[in-house]
Motif scaffolding. Structure first.
Motif, PDB file in Angstrom:
ATOM      1  N   UNK A 272       0.835  -1.196   0.000  1.00 35.85           N
ATOM      2  CA  UNK A 272       0.000   0.000   0.000  1.00 35.85           C
ATOM      3  C   UNK A 272       0.871   1.247   0.000  1.00 35.85           C
ATOM      4  N   UNK A 273       0.534   2.201  -0.847  1.00 34.62           N
ATOM      5  CA  UNK A 273       1.201   3.495  -0.964  1.00 34.62           C
ATOM      6  C   UNK A 273       2.571   3.420  -1.629  1.00 34.62           C
ATOM      7  N   UNK A 274       2.999   2.258  -2.110  1.00 33.85           N
ATOM      8  CA  UNK A 274       4.304   2.171  -2.764  1.00 33.85           C
ATOM      9  C   UNK A 274       4.366   3.064  -4.003  1.00 33.85           C
ATOM     10  N   UNK A 275       3.311   3.070  -4.810  1.00 34.96           N
ATOM     11  CA  UNK A 275       3.319   3.879  -6.026  1.00 34.96           C
ATOM     12  C   UNK A 275       3.342   5.369  -5.715  1.00 34.96           C
ATOM     13  N   UNK A 276       2.690   5.760  -4.620  1.00 33.94           N
ATOM     14  CA  UNK A 276       2.517   7.168  -4.315  1.00 33.94           C
ATOM     15  C   UNK A 276       3.650   7.749  -3.481  1.00 33.94           C
ATOM     16  N   UNK A 277       4.556   6.911  -2.997  1.00 37.69           N
ATOM     17  CA  UNK A 277       5.594   7.375  -2.071  1.00 37.69           C
ATOM     18  C   UNK A 277       6.502   8.404  -2.732  1.00 37.69           C
ATOM     19  N   UNK A 278       6.732   9.519  -2.037  1.00 35.04           N
ATOM     20  CA  UNK A 278       7.583  10.563  -2.577  1.00 35.04           C
ATOM     21  C   UNK A 278       9.060  10.299  -2.303  1.00 35.04           C
ATOM     22  N   UNK A 279       9.901  10.512  -3.323  1.00 33.38           N
ATOM     23  CA  UNK A 279      11.346  10.345  -3.192  1.00 33.38           C
ATOM     24  C   UNK A 279      11.999  11.174  -4.297  1.00 33.38           C
ATOM     25  N   UNK A 280      13.031  11.929  -3.957  1.00 32.24           N
ATOM     26  CA  UNK A 280      13.631  12.809  -4.949  1.00 32.24           C
ATOM     27  C   UNK A 280      14.154  12.034  -6.157  1.00 32.24           C
ATOM     28  N   UNK A 281      14.680  10.827  -5.929  1.00 35.90           N
ATOM     29  CA  UNK A 281      15.195  10.008  -7.024  1.00 35.90           C
ATOM     30  C   UNK A 281      14.131   9.739  -8.089  1.00 35.90           C
ATOM     31  N   UNK A 282      12.867   9.777  -7.679  1.00 31.72           N
ATOM     32  CA  UNK A 282      11.796   9.490  -8.629  1.00 31.72           C
ATOM     33  C   UNK A 282      11.662  10.538  -9.719  1.00 31.72           C
ATOM     34  N   UNK A 283      12.341  11.672  -9.564  1.00 26.54           N
ATOM     35  CA  UNK A 283      12.310  12.667 -10.625  1.00 26.54           C
ATOM     36  C   UNK A 283      12.876  12.081 -11.918  1.00 26.54           C
ATOM     37  N   UNK A 284      13.791  11.104 -11.803  1.00 25.47           N
ATOM     38  CA  UNK A 284      14.316  10.436 -12.996  1.00 25.47           C
ATOM     39  C   UNK A 284      13.726   9.047 -13.176  1.00 25.47           C
ATOM     40  N   UNK A 285      13.147   8.454 -12.130  1.00 28.78           N
ATOM     41  CA  UNK A 285      12.643   7.085 -12.213  1.00 28.78           C
ATOM     42  C   UNK A 285      11.180   7.007 -12.601  1.00 28.78           C
ATOM     43  N   UNK A 286      10.401   8.060 -12.289  1.00 23.48           N
ATOM     44  CA  UNK A 286       8.954   7.967 -12.500  1.00 23.48           C
ATOM     45  C   UNK A 286       8.603   7.714 -13.960  1.00 23.48           C
ATOM     46  N   UNK A 287       9.253   8.425 -14.878  1.00 26.22           N
ATOM     47  CA  UNK A 287       8.948   8.240 -16.287  1.00 26.22           C
ATOM     48  C   UNK A 287       9.209   6.822 -16.757  1.00 26.22           C
ATOM     49  N   UNK A 288      10.320   6.242 -16.298  1.00 22.40           N
ATOM     50  CA  UNK A 288      10.638   4.858 -16.669  1.00 22.40           C
ATOM     51  C   UNK A 288       9.599   3.896 -16.117  1.00 22.40           C
ATOM     52  N   UNK A 289       9.243   4.067 -14.836  1.00 20.83           N
ATOM     53  CA  UNK A 289       8.213   3.207 -14.260  1.00 20.83           C
ATOM     54  C   UNK A 289       6.897   3.338 -15.010  1.00 20.83           C
ATOM     55  N   UNK A 290       6.541   4.567 -15.375  1.00 23.16           N
ATOM     56  CA  UNK A 290       5.296   4.768 -16.113  1.00 23.16           C
ATOM     57  C   UNK A 290       5.321   4.050 -17.453  1.00 23.16           C
ATOM     58  N   UNK A 291       6.457   4.097 -18.151  1.00 25.12           N
ATOM     59  CA  UNK A 291       6.568   3.398 -19.437  1.00 25.12           C
ATOM     60  C   UNK A 291       6.456   1.886 -19.237  1.00 25.12           C
ATOM     61  N   UNK A 292       7.136   1.350 -18.222  1.00 26.37           N
ATOM     62  CA  UNK A 292       7.119  -0.090 -18.011  1.00 26.37           C
ATOM     63  C   UNK A 292       5.749  -0.594 -17.574  1.00 26.37           C
ATOM     64  N   UNK A 293       4.959   0.281 -16.953  1.00 22.04           N
ATOM     65  CA  UNK A 293       3.619  -0.102 -16.490  1.00 22.04           C
ATOM     66  C   UNK A 293       2.522   0.291 -17.471  1.00 22.04           C
TER      67      UNK A 293
END
Length: 296
Positions: free
Chosen positions: A166-187
């Motif tokens: 629960x809340x794994x997708x929504x968790x805030x982390x500065x590293x996600x500024x570069x990771x979010x786009x990749x995760x979105x593409x893979x999902x």
């Protein structure tokens, strides 16, 4: 700028259709009993900075003289077979397509340049792991959504359910500024992530425990710190119980010396507490097999 702007993914989520929160005592009452699950682990060679894998400022690490270096590790996927519910994976392993042409599967420029993808050496790709099974893949249980744990997604059919904490997708982390786009593409094109639900453990041993199949054979344990929704998994097999820690502990040295990861975590104290909780579980059940996040 709030870290919440940098979620792991903006992909849709929904409460999981499987699993029931239970108290840890219910899980531990069964640990010594053989169970119906089969577990097989497949690893891909990799390497990472020891300073990320291990808190080198911990007094034990300082006393041991540990310094930063490139540490040989593995990227794991665990094959989990249930006699009624079928074949699942815990984490995704590594897709050769992602290693050979990361841009083609949506890996962003920064991760292509700095994510260590060229160092990934799968001996058996995720596609080959899935093809070796006699039954179709029924789902993937994620410990968390970091690159080295989602790197098998290009080989996984789009209709396969993906389960997270629960809340794994929504968790805030500065590293996600570069990771979010990749995760979105893979999902992309997949159904909503199914978030396993947890309530506070009345026994006070864990942040939460979930009986995934409802038969006491396979449990999800909420172990926050590395990420806010990080989950470890426990499976009862015919030859004994298997604990898959995920990145609560990357290394064998860290596990044996009660030292949490280094820079590769979101919150240090929760990470340490999750490690100590799993270590205490292993001490209460010393015959349990422990599979760490990135080392044997």
């Amino acid at each position: 700028m709030k870290l919440l702007n940098f979620k792991a993914t903006s992909h849709r989520t929904t409460p999981a259709s499987i699993g029931t929160p239970v108290r840890s005592a219910a899980m531990e009452s069964l640990i010594e009993q053989p169970g119906p699950i089969e577990v097989k682990t497949v690893g891909a060679d990799w390497r990472a900075n020891l300073s990320g894998l291990l808190n080198l400022k911990d007094p034990k690490a300082v006393k041991a003289g540990l310094t930063d270096r490139k540490e040989p590790i593995q990227i794991y996927t665990h094959v989990v077979r249930h006699p009624e519910h079928g074949f699942f994976l815990v984490d995704t392993g590594v897709s050769r397509r992602l290693v050979e042409d990361p841009a083609s599967v949506g890996v962003g420029l920064m991760l292509r340049k700095y994510g260590g993808i060229s160092d990934m050496r799968p001996t058996q790709s995720t596609a080959e792991v899935i093809a070796a099974e006699p039954s179709p893949l029924k789902g993937v249980f994620m410990t968390h959504l970091h690159l080295d744990h989602v790197s098998g997604f290009p080989d996984i059919a789009k209709d396969v359910p993906i389960y997270t904490g629960a809340d794994e997708a929504e968790a805030g982390l500065f590293l996600n500024i570069v990771a979010q786009g990749t995760n979105n593409h893979l999902l992309s094109g997949r159904p909503p992530l199914e978030e396993l639900q947890f309530t506070g453990d009345p026994d006070g041993k864990f942040a939460g425990v979930n009986d995934v199949f409802g038969d006491g054979s396979f449990f999800a344990i909420l172990t926050p710190g590395h990420t806010i929704g990080h989950v470890s998994y426990l499976a009862r097999t015919a030859t004994g119980t298997v604990l898959m820690t995920g990145d609560v502990s990357h290394t064998r040295w860290g596990w044996e010396n009660d030292v949490e990861p280094g820079t590769f975590l979101a919150e240090r104290e929760p990470s340490r507490q999750s490690l100590l909780a799993l270590k205490a579980l292993s001490r209460r059940h010393p015959d349990m097999t422990v599979k760490l996040g990135h080392q044997a």
